[in-house]
Motif scaffolding. Structure first.
Motif, PDB file in Angstrom:
ATOM      1  N   LYS A 126      -3.848   0.971   5.185  1.00 28.80           N
ATOM      2  CA  LYS A 126      -4.020   2.039   4.193  1.00 28.80           C
ATOM      3  C   LYS A 126      -4.240   1.511   2.777  1.00 28.80           C
ATOM      4  CE  LYS A 126      -1.399   5.431   6.782  1.00 28.80           C
ATOM      5  NZ  LYS A 126      -0.234   6.311   6.791  1.00 28.80           N
ATOM      6  N   ARG A 127      -3.821   0.295   2.518  1.00 27.08           N
ATOM      7  CA  ARG A 127      -3.952  -0.285   1.179  1.00 27.08           C
ATOM      8  C   ARG A 127      -4.520  -1.696   1.286  1.00 27.08           C
ATOM      9  NH1 ARG A 127       0.759   2.592   0.968  1.00 27.08           N
ATOM     10  NH2 ARG A 127       0.911   4.051  -0.772  1.00 27.08           N
ATOM     11  N   ILE A 128      -5.204  -2.086   0.190  1.00 26.65           N
ATOM     12  CA  ILE A 128      -5.622  -3.472   0.080  1.00 26.65           C
ATOM     13  C   ILE A 128      -5.202  -4.009  -1.278  1.00 26.65           C
ATOM     14  CG2 ILE A 128      -7.550  -3.270   1.691  1.00 26.65           C
ATOM     15  CD1 ILE A 128      -9.465  -3.232  -0.602  1.00 26.65           C
ATOM     16  N   ALA A 129      -4.935  -5.297  -1.310  1.00 27.26           N
ATOM     17  CA  ALA A 129      -4.617  -5.986  -2.559  1.00 27.26           C
ATOM     18  C   ALA A 129      -5.834  -6.819  -2.933  1.00 27.26           C
ATOM     19  CB  ALA A 129      -3.397  -6.878  -2.381  1.00 27.26           C
ATOM     20  N   LEU A 130      -6.264  -6.705  -4.179  1.00 25.11           N
ATOM     21  CA  LEU A 130      -7.412  -7.452  -4.683  1.00 25.11           C
ATOM     22  C   LEU A 130      -6.925  -8.474  -5.702  1.00 25.11           C
ATOM     23  CD1 LEU A 130      -9.838  -4.475  -5.450  1.00 25.11           C
ATOM     24  CD2 LEU A 130      -9.694  -5.823  -3.354  1.00 25.11           C
ATOM     25  N   ALA A 131      -7.250  -9.737  -5.483  1.00 21.25           N
ATOM     26  CA  ALA A 131      -6.988 -10.781  -6.469  1.00 21.25           C
ATOM     27  C   ALA A 131      -8.245 -10.866  -7.334  1.00 21.25           C
ATOM     28  CB  ALA A 131      -6.705 -12.106  -5.790  1.00 21.25           C
ATOM     29  N   THR A 132      -8.110 -10.563  -8.620  1.00 20.39           N
ATOM     30  CA  THR A 132      -9.275 -10.449  -9.495  1.00 20.39           C
ATOM     31  C   THR A 132      -9.144 -11.335 -10.715  1.00 20.39           C
ATOM     32  OG1 THR A 132      -8.367  -8.641 -10.832  1.00 20.39           O
ATOM     33  CG2 THR A 132      -9.519  -8.023  -8.802  1.00 20.39           C
ATOM     34  N   GLN A 133     -10.291 -11.561 -11.340  1.00 19.96           N
ATOM     35  CA  GLN A 133     -10.290 -12.286 -12.606  1.00 19.96           C
ATOM     36  C   GLN A 133     -11.379 -11.709 -13.495  1.00 19.96           C
ATOM     37  OE1 GLN A 133     -10.944 -16.573 -12.692  1.00 19.96           O
ATOM     38  NE2 GLN A 133      -9.175 -16.648 -14.033  1.00 19.96           N
ATOM     39  N   LYS A 134     -11.007 -11.433 -14.726  1.00 21.15           N
ATOM     40  CA  LYS A 134     -11.924 -10.877 -15.724  1.00 21.15           C
ATOM     41  C   LYS A 134     -12.075 -11.901 -16.834  1.00 21.15           C
ATOM     42  CE  LYS A 134     -12.398  -6.600 -18.287  1.00 21.15           C
ATOM     43  NZ  LYS A 134     -11.732  -5.328 -18.574  1.00 21.15           N
ATOM     44  N   LEU A 135     -13.322 -12.304 -17.093  1.00 16.85           N
ATOM     45  CA  LEU A 135     -13.557 -13.266 -18.167  1.00 16.85           C
ATOM     46  C   LEU A 135     -13.416 -12.574 -19.507  1.00 16.85           C
ATOM     47  CD1 LEU A 135     -16.556 -15.270 -16.739  1.00 16.85           C
ATOM     48  CD2 LEU A 135     -14.170 -15.958 -16.870  1.00 16.85           C
ATOM     49  N   ALA A 154      -6.295 -12.606 -15.159  1.00 19.80           N
ATOM     50  CA  ALA A 154      -6.222 -12.459 -13.711  1.00 19.80           C
ATOM     51  C   ALA A 154      -5.235 -11.359 -13.369  1.00 19.80           C
ATOM     52  CB  ALA A 154      -5.776 -13.767 -13.075  1.00 19.80           C
ATOM     53  N   SER A 155      -5.486 -10.688 -12.240  1.00 26.69           N
ATOM     54  CA  SER A 155      -4.562  -9.645 -11.808  1.00 26.69           C
ATOM     55  C   SER A 155      -4.574  -9.513 -10.294  1.00 26.69           C
ATOM     56  CB  SER A 155      -4.922  -8.297 -12.450  1.00 26.69           C
ATOM     57  OG  SER A 155      -6.164  -7.827 -11.966  1.00 26.69           O
ATOM     58  N   VAL A 156      -3.526  -8.894  -9.782  1.00 18.43           N
ATOM     59  CA  VAL A 156      -3.467  -8.463  -8.390  1.00 18.43           C
ATOM     60  C   VAL A 156      -3.340  -6.952  -8.435  1.00 18.43           C
ATOM     61  CG1 VAL A 156      -2.172  -8.526  -6.232  1.00 18.43           C
ATOM     62  CG2 VAL A 156      -2.417 -10.610  -7.606  1.00 18.43           C
ATOM     63  N   GLN A 157      -4.315  -6.284  -7.841  1.00 19.71           N
ATOM     64  CA  GLN A 157      -4.363  -4.828  -7.892  1.00 19.71           C
ATOM     65  C   GLN A 157      -4.239  -4.243  -6.492  1.00 19.71           C
ATOM     66  OE1 GLN A 157      -7.908  -3.611  -9.946  1.00 19.71           O
ATOM     67  NE2 GLN A 157      -7.671  -5.185 -11.503  1.00 19.71           N
ATOM     68  N   ILE A 158      -3.510  -3.144  -6.385  1.00 17.86           N
ATOM     69  CA  ILE A 158      -3.335  -2.447  -5.114  1.00 17.86           C
ATOM     70  C   ILE A 158      -4.203  -1.189  -5.135  1.00 17.86           C
ATOM     71  CG2 ILE A 158      -1.694  -1.359  -3.535  1.00 17.86           C
ATOM     72  CD1 ILE A 158      -1.221  -4.388  -4.040  1.00 17.86           C
ATOM     73  N   TRP A 159      -5.005  -1.023  -4.075  1.00 17.37           N
ATOM     74  CA  TRP A 159      -5.928   0.113  -3.961  1.00 17.37           C
ATOM     75  C   TRP A 159      -5.678   0.857  -2.662  1.00 17.37           C
ATOM     76  CZ3 TRP A 159     -10.013   1.382  -7.371  1.00 17.37           C
ATOM     77  CH2 TRP A 159     -10.112   0.535  -8.480  1.00 17.37           C
ATOM     78  N   ARG A 160      -5.792   2.185  -2.695  1.00 15.82           N
ATOM     79  CA  ARG A 160      -5.721   3.052  -1.518  1.00 15.82           C
ATOM     80  C   ARG A 160      -7.106   3.071  -0.889  1.00 15.82           C
ATOM     81  NH1 ARG A 160      -2.112   5.742   1.710  1.00 15.82           N
ATOM     82  NH2 ARG A 160      -0.785   5.975  -0.090  1.00 15.82           N
ATOM     83  N   VAL A 161      -7.241   2.613   0.348  1.00 22.74           N
ATOM     84  CA  VAL A 161      -8.533   2.461   1.004  1.00 22.74           C
ATOM     85  C   VAL A 161      -9.243   3.790   1.179  1.00 22.74           C
ATOM     86  CG1 VAL A 161      -9.659   1.792   3.176  1.00 22.74           C
ATOM     87  CG2 VAL A 161      -7.917   0.327   2.163  1.00 22.74           C
ATOM     88  N   GLU A 172      -0.600  -9.323 -14.099  1.00 23.22           N
ATOM     89  CA  GLU A 172      -1.705  -9.477 -15.036  1.00 23.22           C
ATOM     90  C   GLU A 172      -1.336 -10.632 -15.941  1.00 23.22           C
ATOM     91  OE1 GLU A 172      -4.407  -6.175 -16.420  1.00 23.22           O
ATOM     92  OE2 GLU A 172      -3.057  -6.427 -18.126  1.00 23.22           O
ATOM     93  N   GLN A 173      -2.118 -11.696 -15.855  1.00 21.25           N
ATOM     94  CA  GLN A 173      -1.782 -12.901 -16.579  1.00 21.25           C
ATOM     95  C   GLN A 173      -3.022 -13.501 -17.209  1.00 21.25           C
ATOM     96  OE1 GLN A 173       1.116 -15.240 -14.906  1.00 21.25           O
ATOM     97  NE2 GLN A 173       0.784 -16.993 -16.221  1.00 21.25           N
ATOM     98  N   LYS A 174      -2.846 -14.027 -18.414  1.00 25.51           N
ATOM     99  CA  LYS A 174      -3.928 -14.696 -19.123  1.00 25.51           C
ATOM    100  C   LYS A 174      -3.855 -16.192 -18.897  1.00 25.51           C
ATOM    101  CE  LYS A 174      -4.118 -11.152 -22.628  1.00 25.51           C
ATOM    102  NZ  LYS A 174      -3.995 -10.816 -24.021  1.00 25.51           N
ATOM    103  N   ARG A 175      -4.909 -16.865 -19.354  1.00 23.81           N
ATOM    104  CA  ARG A 175      -4.999 -18.310 -19.393  1.00 23.81           C
ATOM    105  C   ARG A 175      -5.306 -18.966 -18.054  1.00 23.81           C
ATOM    106  NH1 ARG A 175      -3.812 -21.394 -23.279  1.00 23.81           N
ATOM    107  NH2 ARG A 175      -3.756 -20.389 -25.265  1.00 23.81           N
TER     108      ARG A 175
END
Length: 181
Positions: A126-135, A154-161, A172-175
Motif C-alpha cells: 500500500k505504501r512505497i518509500a522513495l529515497a530522493t535527492q534534490k540538487l 536528500a530525503s526519504v518520502q512515504i507515498w500511498r500507492v 531530510e538532510q543537507k550536504r
C-alpha cells in the motif's frame, strides 16, 4: 524481476529508441511522429513450464531508471524522469504504477525537482518509500562544475500507492547524504 508465491516470475523490461532525438536541442522533434517515446513492459512467466502467462507494454515519456513491484505481484511501476519534447524540459522524480494484470494505470505522480535513487515497498503493497535527492542549483550548472553535493538535499518520502499521495517525509538532510531504502 520478482519471484511470486504462485510459482511464477514477474519481469519488467524497458526499451529505448532514438532518445538522442528527444534531447538533442539542434534537432526538431515532432511529438506526433517522434520515435523518442519509450516503452516499458512486463510479463509473467510460469516457472516450471517456462510458459508466458501475460505480457503488457506501455509508452512512457523517458527511459525508466528502475522498476518496483508489489509483494504479491498485483501492481508494477517504474520511476525515473520524464521528458516533454514540446517544451524540451525534464521533470525529475516521476513514478507511475499500473495494475499488473490489466495494464490500467493506478497512479502517477511527480516528486518535483527531485531524482529518485531507491525505492522500497511496504509488505502490504500500500505504501512505497522513495529515497530522493534534490540538487541545490540548476542542473545546467552541473556542466559548468558549479553545483556540488554539498548543496543537495536528500530525503526519504512515504507515498500511498493507490492515490499517488505524499504522506510523510521521514528524513531530510543537507550536504550530500544519499539515502538508500
Amino acid at each position: 524481476v520478482r519471484v511470486l508465491d504462485d510459482n511464477s516470475v514477474l519481469v519488467v523490461h524497458s526499451h529505448v529508441t532514438n532518445f538522442a532525438e528527444a534531447i538533442n536541442k539542434k534537432m526538431p522533434v515532432d511529438p506526433k511522429r517522434s520515435s523518442a517515446l519509450k516503452r516499458v513492459g512486463w510479463s509473467r512467466w510460469e516457472v516450471t513450464t517456462g510458459r508466458q502467462l501475460l505480457s503488457r507494454t506501455k509508452e512512457i515519456p523517458a527511459p525508466a531508471h528502475g522498476a518496483v513491484f508489489s509483494p504479491d505481484g498485483s501492481w508494477v511501476g517504474v520511476y525515473g524522469n520524464s521528458f516533454d519534447p514540446k517544451t524540451r524540459t525534464t521533470s525529475f522524480g516521476v513514478v507511475t504504477i499500473w495494475n499488473a494484470k490489466t495494464g490500467r494505470e493506478i497512479a502517477s505522480w511527480k516528486v518535483e525537482g527531485t531524482s529518485i535513487f531507491d525505492v522500497a515497498v511496504a509488505p502490504s503493497g500500500k505504501r512505497i518509500a522513495l529515497a530522493t535527492q534534490k540538487l541545490g542549483r540548476a542542473l545546467d550548472d552541473l556542466d559548468a562544475g558549479v553545483a556540488s553535493l554539498d548543496a543537495a538535499v536528500a530525503s526519504v518520502q512515504i507515498w500511498r500507492v493507490s492515490k499517488g499521495k505524499h504522506e510523510q517525509t521521514l528524513l531530510e538532510q543537507k550536504r550530500g547524504l544519499l539515502p538508500l531504502v
